[in-house]
Write an enzyme that holds these catalytic residues in place. Structure first.
Site, short mmCIF file in Angstrom:
data_model
loop_
_atom_site.label_atom_id
_atom_site.label_comp_id
_atom_site.label_asym_id
_atom_site.label_seq_id
_atom_site.Cartn_x
_atom_site.Cartn_y
_atom_site.Cartn_z
N CYS A 29 35.42 31.86 45.99
CA CYS A 29 36.22 32.36 46.91
C CYS A 29 35.38 32.77 48.15
CB CYS A 29 37.25 33.54 46.60
SG CYS A 29 38.12 34.39 47.78
N HIS A 30 35.77 33.22 49.38
CA HIS A 30 34.89 33.68 50.48
C HIS A 30 34.46 35.32 49.91
CE1 HIS A 30 33.91 35.38 54.31
NE2 HIS A 30 33.39 34.19 54.67
N THR A 31 35.40 35.92 49.16
CA THR A 31 34.86 37.04 48.87
C THR A 31 33.71 37.18 48.04
OG1 THR A 31 37.38 37.68 48.72
CG2 THR A 31 35.78 39.36 47.91
N CYS A 38 47.46 49.10 42.21
CA CYS A 38 47.40 49.79 41.16
C CYS A 38 46.43 50.69 40.94
CB CYS A 38 47.32 48.69 39.59
SG CYS A 38 47.22 49.54 38.11
N CYS A 49 43.71 34.49 43.64
CA CYS A 49 43.03 35.15 44.70
C CYS A 49 44.02 34.48 45.89
CB CYS A 49 41.79 35.28 44.90
SG CYS A 49 41.15 36.29 46.36
N HIS A 64 35.93 35.67 40.62
CA HIS A 64 37.31 36.37 40.40
C HIS A 64 38.47 35.53 40.54
CE1 HIS A 64 37.01 36.30 44.78
NE2 HIS A 64 38.37 36.72 44.68
N GLU A 65 38.25 34.22 40.95
CA GLU A 65 39.49 33.23 41.13
C GLU A 65 39.58 32.59 39.82
OE1 GLU A 65 41.12 32.06 45.11
OE2 GLU A 65 39.96 30.26 44.57
N CYS A 110 51.50 53.34 36.38
CA CYS A 110 50.94 54.35 37.54
C CYS A 110 52.08 54.48 38.47
CB CYS A 110 49.54 54.15 38.00
SG CYS A 110 49.69 52.62 39.22
N ARG A 129 38.72 24.59 48.97
CA ARG A 129 38.52 25.17 47.97
C ARG A 129 37.65 24.37 46.91
NH1 ARG A 129 39.00 29.75 49.15
NH2 ARG A 129 40.01 31.34 48.16
N CYS A 134 49.17 47.87 35.94
CA CYS A 134 49.21 48.64 34.48
C CYS A 134 50.81 48.94 34.23
CB CYS A 134 48.69 49.77 34.57
SG CYS A 134 49.23 51.25 35.64
N ARG A 176 41.06 51.68 39.20
CA ARG A 176 40.46 51.44 40.35
C ARG A 176 39.13 51.93 40.56
NH1 ARG A 176 43.21 49.33 44.41
NH2 ARG A 176 42.45 49.53 46.65
N CYS A 222 52.38 51.29 40.55
CA CYS A 222 53.01 50.16 39.86
C CYS A 222 54.44 50.32 39.90
CB CYS A 222 52.48 50.26 38.54
SG CYS A 222 50.87 48.92 38.90
#
Length: 368
Positions: A40-42, A106, A169, A62-63, A95, A362, A92, A110, A98
């Protein structure tokens, strides 16, 4: 256990695939064997050093999508053998955020996640006894990862994981921007700036919401063709005259909903200025670079336009990602055109090169 993973050692340099140690999951944590992971670009954004919150050394990615191998004490929502999609945006379910339908942000972990730690303030990744930090709570450029239970979506085993990973993502971000953040009304006119993974997801989301007209703007004719396949009724080549072109297409008024999925602050401004007077909503999905700001002429806001930000499409991941995947399996979303390249973990840097060349939508790492 020993695992192979792609480590960001220094910003601006290629990732290094290395052998690391991965500790067993603690209470509330899960060991996942990765099957597939989108590039991913992130990930590129962080690797380049442009992300103000970036750090190293860390295992990027992360994907991800994979299979649960083991669970720590107290884990009840997933079990060994379950198929899961990783969530950089956890849920979660307890919280304040959520419990509120207005946001998916969430609060539970964090702070520690932002530091590169698991919820207890430590890491499960290490090298020669020295901690290696986690990335976005996921670190899925690896054969295995340990993650919090609250950051895993338990999904249908009918879903091929090399496609399901896109819902971790980019695809969910675009779909959710239209469905959750903007709540696009049936019969409306929408404009999507950018036809990458997020933008194409937004086009599909507008179609699923019943939009009558969906205009997609991009520099690439190839990508605009993909947008048509997702439901775009009109396409425009991006440029300085885009706002006027949209006004011309909409009787001089602009669009009911606009979506920005480029990370370019100039395009963000166009998204605001091409939203309809009176009630137009511009939803910003793209991540801008360090120190960049969005300039908006106040008159555009005073005359009724609104601007909203959208992180992960407002998707409450554990609840909604399985639903989105069920929609894909039911034929509502065509995911096939999004997977442009299949790579091995050792080819992860090739994934960044393909992205910078805008070659396909992708690249997916297949762990086999």
């Amino acid at each position: 256990m020993k695992i192979r993973a792609a480590v960001l050692e220094r910003f601006g340099e290629p990732l290094e695939v290395q052998e690391l140690d991965l500790a067993e999951p603690k209470a509330g944590e899960v060991l996942v064997r990765l099957v597939a992971c989108g590039v991913c670009h992130t990930d590129l954004f962080t690797a380049s050093g442009a992300d103000p919150s970036g750090y190293s050394p860390t295992v990027l990615g992360h994907e991800g999508a994979g299979v649960v191998e083991a669970v720590g004490e107290g884990v009840s929502s997933v079990a060994p053998g379950d198929h899961v999609v990783t969530l950089f945006s956890p849920q979660c379910r307890e919280c304040e955020h959520c419990r509120d339908p207005r946001t998916n942000l969430c609060l539970a972990i964090r702070e520690q996640q932002g530091l590169g730690h698991l919820p207890d303030g430590t890491t499960r990744l290490s090298r020669d006894g020295e901690p290696v930090r986690h990335f976005m709570g996921t670190s899925t450029f690896a054969e295995y990862t340990v993650m919090p239970e609250i950051a895993l979506a338990n999904v249908s085993k009918d879903a091929p994981l090399d496609r399901a990973c896109l819902f971790a993502c980019g695809l969910s971000t675009g779909l959710g921007a239209a469905i959750n953040t903007a709540k696009v009304h049936a019969g409306s006119t929408c404009v999507v700036f950018g036809a990458g993974m997020v933008g194409l997801g937004a086009v599909a989301g507008c179609r699923l919401q019943g939009a009558e007209r969906i205009v997609c703007v991009d520099l690439s004719e190839e990508r605009l063709e993909l947008a048509r396949g997702q439901g775009a009724t009109d396409t425009l080549a991006g440029g300085p005259d885009t706002v006027q072109a949209i006004l011309d297409l909409t009787g001089g008024f602009g669009a009911d909903y606009t979506f920005e999925a480029t990370g370019n602050v100039g395009v963000m401004r166009q998204a605001v200025e091409s939203a309809r007077m009176g009630w137009g909503l511009a939803t910003i999905c793209g991540v801008a670079g360090k120190g960049e700001t969005l300039e908006v002429v106040p008159r555009f806001l005073i005359t009724g336009r609104r601007v909203a930000g959208s992180s992960f499409g407002g998707v409450k991941g554990r609840d909604q990602v399985p639903q989105l995947i069920d929609g894909w399996l039911a034929g509502e979303i065509d995911v096939e055109p999004f997977v442009s390249h299949k790579l091995s973990l050792d080819e992860v840097n090739r994934g960044f090169e393909l992205m910078e060349a805008q070659d396909g939508i992708r690249s997916v790492i297949d762990f086999g």
